[in-house]
Design a protein around this motif. Structure first.
Motif, PDB file in Angstrom:
ATOM      1  N   ASN A 129     -49.652  42.836  -0.635  1.00  0.00           N
ATOM      2  CA  ASN A 129     -48.648  43.090  -1.669  1.00  0.00           C
ATOM      3  C   ASN A 129     -49.382  43.145  -3.002  1.00  0.00           C
ATOM      4  N   THR A 130     -48.649  43.111  -4.084  1.00  0.00           N
ATOM      5  CA  THR A 130     -49.322  43.249  -5.389  1.00  0.00           C
ATOM      6  C   THR A 130     -49.974  41.937  -5.825  1.00  0.00           C
ATOM      7  N   ILE A 131     -50.827  42.050  -6.825  1.00  0.00           N
ATOM      8  CA  ILE A 131     -51.448  40.855  -7.402  1.00  0.00           C
ATOM      9  C   ILE A 131     -50.367  39.924  -7.945  1.00  0.00           C
ATOM     10  N   ALA A 132     -49.396  40.493  -8.654  1.00  0.00           N
ATOM     11  CA  ALA A 132     -48.314  39.673  -9.217  1.00  0.00           C
ATOM     12  C   ALA A 132     -47.574  38.924  -8.117  1.00  0.00           C
ATOM     13  N   TYR A 133     -47.285  39.619  -7.025  1.00  0.00           N
ATOM     14  CA  TYR A 133     -46.584  38.991  -5.903  1.00  0.00           C
ATOM     15  C   TYR A 133     -47.396  37.834  -5.348  1.00  0.00           C
ATOM     16  N   ASN A 192     -41.467  32.380  -6.577  1.00  0.00           N
ATOM     17  CA  ASN A 192     -40.410  33.065  -7.291  1.00  0.00           C
ATOM     18  C   ASN A 192     -40.433  32.822  -8.799  1.00  0.00           C
ATOM     19  N   ALA A 193     -41.524  33.187  -9.413  1.00  0.00           N
ATOM     20  CA  ALA A 193     -41.669  33.039 -10.861  1.00  0.00           C
ATOM     21  C   ALA A 193     -41.306  34.356 -11.549  1.00  0.00           C
ATOM     22  N   THR A 194     -41.109  34.296 -12.846  1.00  0.00           N
ATOM     23  CA  THR A 194     -40.917  35.533 -13.600  1.00  0.00           C
ATOM     24  C   THR A 194     -42.293  36.152 -13.859  1.00  0.00           C
ATOM     25  N   LEU A 195     -42.285  37.431 -14.191  1.00  0.00           N
ATOM     26  CA  LEU A 195     -43.553  38.090 -14.486  1.00  0.00           C
ATOM     27  C   LEU A 195     -44.221  37.454 -15.705  1.00  0.00           C
ATOM     28  N   GLU A 196     -43.430  37.002 -16.667  1.00  0.00           N
ATOM     29  CA  GLU A 196     -43.992  36.318 -17.857  1.00  0.00           C
ATOM     30  C   GLU A 196     -44.748  35.060 -17.441  1.00  0.00           C
TER      31      GLU A 196
END
Ligand code: ADP
Ligand code: ADP
Length: 236
Positions: free
Chosen positions: A97-101, A111-115
């Protein structure tokens, strides 16, 4: 009061039901105080990783108890135990999946926000690494995306652990499969995020844990030595 206490802990692996049990941790006792930097060293196979897994409760002890702030972890909910502890292991498994994920955005575990993801990436000194990727935080990794190097995976894994803002960090041979330049970069990031937290570092070499407050030397699942780096050098 100690933050972490191993009280006469014993543990065996049993490969199959009715198969012989293999005792890996043998009547192990020690304490760790809040904010202390403790290293566990010893050759391969003496039970270091198992000790970390018992603290994270991937397995339950056979005998004795592990206490967190005086509470037996066997009586704690798994989520509340793991909220207190961040773990970075030798070869972190990442999702395709993505780095952010992978750090925690939209991920069921965090389950964090992107910020929040960007904020911890800055704190773990990996933000610059991520924005240099083709799609930044949206860069897919794994089979259908970019292949991250060992050091890059560790950066993601460190950010993932920091996201919980844990009071305790466990580093289980986190740099032992890296080349020495990458190792020093990752040690720097580890050092950075360890500040203000209790830190348990597992290593097979004494040289990677120079700055530990206390070093525990493990042999066949028991403690054979405990002291500072200097104390241990005097013994040898
Ligand atoms: P270390 O981290 O010190 O290298 P480990 O805790 O990984 O040691 O392993 C201690 C012993 O337990 C070794 O003999 C290892 O082969 C065995 N062991 C580790 N994990 C398992 C497992 N999941 N099942 C059975 N035996 C295991
Ligand atoms: P680490 O995460 O510390 O590298 P592993 O648990 O992957 O450790 O493996 C440590 C040792 O335990 C290895 O020698 C491995 O072969 C052995 N081992 C791991 N899992 C099992 C298992 N389920 N059954 C038997 N041995 C295992």
């Amino acid at each position: 009061q100690a933050q972490i206490e191993f009280k006469n802990v014993s543990f065996s692996y049993q490969k199959k039901k009715n198969a012989a049990k293999i005792q890996v941790i043998n009547d192990l006792s020690f304490t760790i105080n809040p904010g202390e930097r403790v290293a566990i060293v010893g050759p391969s196979g003496v039970g270091k990783s198992t000790l970390a897994r018992l603290l994270y409760r991937l397995y339950d002890v056979d005998q004795g108890a592990i206490l967190l702030n005086g509470i037996n972890i066997a009586n704690m909910k798994q989520e509340s135990l793991r909220r207190h502890i961040g773990i970075v292991s030798q070869d972190p498994a990442l999702f395709n999946n993505t780095i952010a994920y992978n750090i925690g955005y939209g991920c069921a575990d965090h389950n964090a926000t992107l910020e929040q993801v960007i904020d911890v990436s800055k704190r773990a000194s990996i933000h610059n690494f991520i924005i240099a990727q083709p799609l930044g935080y949206g860069t897919p990794v794994g089979e259908r995306g970019v292949r991250l190097s060992g050091g890059e995976k560790q950066r993601v894994s460190i950010a993932r652990a920091v996201l919980k803002d844990p009071k305790i960090m466990i580093f289980d041979e986190a740099t032992s499969s890296l080349d020495s330049i990458t190792e020093s970069e990752i040690l720097f990031a580890m050092n950075d995020i360890s500040r203000g937290r209790t830190c348990l570092t597992i290593a097979h070499r004494l040289s990677t844990v120079m700055d530990a407050d206390k070093i525990l030397v493990l042999k066949k699942g028991t403690l054979v030595e405990m002291g500072t780096h200097d104390d241990l050098l005097k013994v040898e």
